[in-house]
Design a protein around this motif. Structure first.
Motif, mmCIF file in Angstrom:
data_model
loop_
_atom_site.group_PDB
_atom_site.id
_atom_site.type_symbol
_atom_site.label_atom_id
_atom_site.label_comp_id
_atom_site.label_asym_id
_atom_site.label_seq_id
_atom_site.Cartn_x
_atom_site.Cartn_y
_atom_site.Cartn_z
ATOM 1 N N THR A 115 0.831 -1.217 0.000
ATOM 2 C CA THR A 115 0.000 0.000 0.000
ATOM 3 C C THR A 115 0.862 1.262 0.000
ATOM 4 O O THR A 115 0.483 2.282 0.563
ATOM 5 C CB THR A 115 -0.948 0.008 1.216
ATOM 6 O OG1 THR A 115 -0.189 -0.200 2.419
ATOM 7 C CG2 THR A 115 -2.019 -1.051 1.087
ATOM 8 N N GLU A 167 -11.881 -3.167 1.819
ATOM 9 C CA GLU A 167 -11.755 -2.045 0.893
ATOM 10 C C GLU A 167 -13.082 -1.678 0.256
ATOM 11 O O GLU A 167 -14.022 -2.476 0.196
ATOM 12 C CB GLU A 167 -10.746 -2.382 -0.210
ATOM 13 C CG GLU A 167 -11.200 -3.486 -1.140
ATOM 14 C CD GLU A 167 -10.208 -3.791 -2.265
ATOM 15 O OE1 GLU A 167 -9.363 -2.935 -2.586
ATOM 16 O OE2 GLU A 167 -10.305 -4.913 -2.825
ATOM 17 N N HIS A 193 -10.357 5.451 -3.307
ATOM 18 C CA HIS A 193 -10.163 4.027 -3.019
ATOM 19 C C HIS A 193 -9.741 3.968 -1.565
ATOM 20 O O HIS A 193 -8.721 4.550 -1.183
ATOM 21 C CB HIS A 193 -9.085 3.457 -3.940
ATOM 22 C CG HIS A 193 -8.908 1.973 -3.818
ATOM 23 N ND1 HIS A 193 -7.931 1.274 -4.513
ATOM 24 C CD2 HIS A 193 -9.560 1.032 -3.086
ATOM 25 C CE1 HIS A 193 -8.009 -0.008 -4.222
ATOM 26 N NE2 HIS A 193 -8.979 -0.186 -3.349
ATOM 27 N N ILE A 222 -9.006 1.827 2.067
ATOM 28 C CA ILE A 222 -8.677 0.579 2.740
ATOM 29 C C ILE A 222 -8.912 0.766 4.236
ATOM 30 O O ILE A 222 -8.410 1.721 4.832
ATOM 31 C CB ILE A 222 -7.190 0.188 2.537
ATOM 32 C CG1 ILE A 222 -6.838 0.170 1.048
ATOM 33 C CG2 ILE A 222 -6.893 -1.154 3.196
ATOM 34 C CD1 ILE A 222 -7.587 -0.825 0.231
#
Length: 203
Positions: free
Chosen positions: A19, A125, A132, A134
């Motif tokens: 990530t 997610e 986006h 998480i």
């Protein structure tokens, strides 16, 4: 309780491996009195059971209602802007040992999709036109010998629009959303026996 971002980065979580292009937006801790090292799955199942029976404050319900209505009107939740379309799922980056773990997670009706599940951490997610996101959950030992839950929000905004959106909702997250979430999640731990009994397939 909001805690420093270093509380997340200092832990040897697997999430750090894939990530690097996400930023850490928030890190919060949630108390779990009496929790032990092996209670992470219990906490997760209690949170998912609580989601389906939650009673949010009126202000929080109103904010989410406005958010979803705006999203519907402006196409923020269009499937073409979500996982597998506008953005690739984080699952596509997973090493093989993590990729097979999501199937072991207890299903939940919330908007997040499972990414992976381990004995002391999990990732979920969602993606839409704005971001986006998480949600990383980790089980962390405390100084008194117990354990508590840490939640880190990792985000990748969708361009300038996504960055402006995240800046706009920040006051609402800190003043309303996260305090309400803290009460709900800490209460879910306290009520875990009752909540999980309701979802027991044997009942």
């Amino acid at each position: 309780m909001r805690i420093p971002k270093a509380a997340h980065t200092a832990q040897p979580w697997r999430i750090h491996e894939f990530t690097h292009d996400f930023r850490i937006e928030d890190v919060w801790s949630f108390r779990a009195p009496g929790a032990g090292r092996d209670d992470f799955p219990v906490m997760l199942d209690a949170l998912k059971a609580a989601y389906d029976t939650r009673k949010e404050p009126a202000a929080v319900r109103f904010l989410f209602s406005v958010r979803w209505k705006l999203g519907g009107l402006l196409g923020w939740e269009n499937p073409r802007a979500g996982l597998g379309r506008r953005v690739a799922s984080l699952r596509d980056r997973l090493p093989r040992d993590l990729a097979r773990t999501a199937k072991d997670a207890t299903p939940c009706t919330d908007p997040f999709a499972e990414v992976y599940l381990l004995d002391d951490e999990a990732a979920r997610e969602l993606a839409n036109k704005t971001v986006h996101d998480i949600m990383h959950l980790g089980w962390v030992p405390t100084d008194d010998g117990g354990y508590e839950l840490h939640m880190a929000a990792l985000v990748k905004p969708n361009g300038l629009f996504g960055r402006l959106y995240m800046a706009f909702i920040a006051p609402f997250r800190y003043l309303l959303i996260y305090p309400a979430l803290t009460r709900q999640w800490e209460q879910a731990w306290q009520d875990r026996t009752r909540l999980l009994a309701k979802t027991d397939p044997a009942d």
